[in-house]
Design a protein around this motif. Sequence first.
Motif, short mmCIF file in Angstrom:
data_model
loop_
_atom_site.label_atom_id
_atom_site.label_comp_id
_atom_site.label_asym_id
_atom_site.label_seq_id
_atom_site.Cartn_x
_atom_site.Cartn_y
_atom_site.Cartn_z
N VAL A 159 4.61 72.14 31.68
CA VAL A 159 5.48 71.10 32.25
C VAL A 159 6.12 71.65 33.52
CG1 VAL A 159 6.00 70.02 30.02
CG2 VAL A 159 7.44 71.90 30.86
N GLU A 161 9.74 72.09 34.84
CA GLU A 161 11.17 71.97 34.57
C GLU A 161 11.84 73.32 34.80
OE1 GLU A 161 11.41 70.47 30.63
OE2 GLU A 161 10.84 72.34 29.64
N ARG A 232 10.99 73.96 23.93
CA ARG A 232 10.02 74.59 24.83
C ARG A 232 10.56 75.90 25.38
NH1 ARG A 232 9.20 69.05 26.36
NH2 ARG A 232 10.74 69.24 28.04
#
Length: 240
Positions: A159, A161, A232
């Motif tokens: 991802v 982020e 995560r």
Amino acid sequence: MVFGVTIWIKLPVATGSVSQGNEMAGKRDYGQFCGLAAGLNIIGERWTLLLVRELLVSALRFNELLDNLPGIGPNLLAERLRTLAEHGLVEQLAVVGDGRAKRYRLTERGQQLRGPVLGLARWGMQFLSLDDRDGGEVRAEWGIIAVQAMVDTGRVPEVDEAYEFRVGEETFGVFVDAGAVRFVPGPPVRAEVVVSSDPDTFIQIGAGMVSPFDALAAGQIKLEGPAEAIRRCTRMLGLT
């Protein structure tokens, strides 16, 4: 501890030749046609890797390095910086507003040591003991290195982020981008997760002295953010 003293080291211009650097520092030459020996010719001396550790966190002035490495002494620090510069691992930067002051920064070649240094730090955590904790100094910057060393590269989320880590009085950002991770001094503009703790706790977790669950239960570490993002982040750090 040195106060109010500026030491300006004239660093040589790197030529990109490791062999030339070895000739300049012959006492560090093992005389072996081996990559490990060639690397140890440069970074195998006492204090050198700890100096690299400090510069992996941020660029620093000479006196700041002295403060962060108590016991090294100004002459030995100057020698270590000079050796690293001879091999193109360290460069000097001007300090805005102070024409005489200089900061020391790792070059692109020096930054290549991040992986080996973090790997060695991760490996070395297993040898930390309660005696080390009770009798040794702990700095926020070392907690930052501990966090970086805890990252499991096989668990970096796919991802884009950012995570903000507040370690003692220091703050840095961890940016995840399509499976790659990078570390930046200072807080990110927008962080999905904010992790707050003290350097001692991070090092203890990395060394297996304290479980992440116990640290959370005791309030030694705090997590803020959406549950999925926290999952995560903590999985990447091996905390779950």
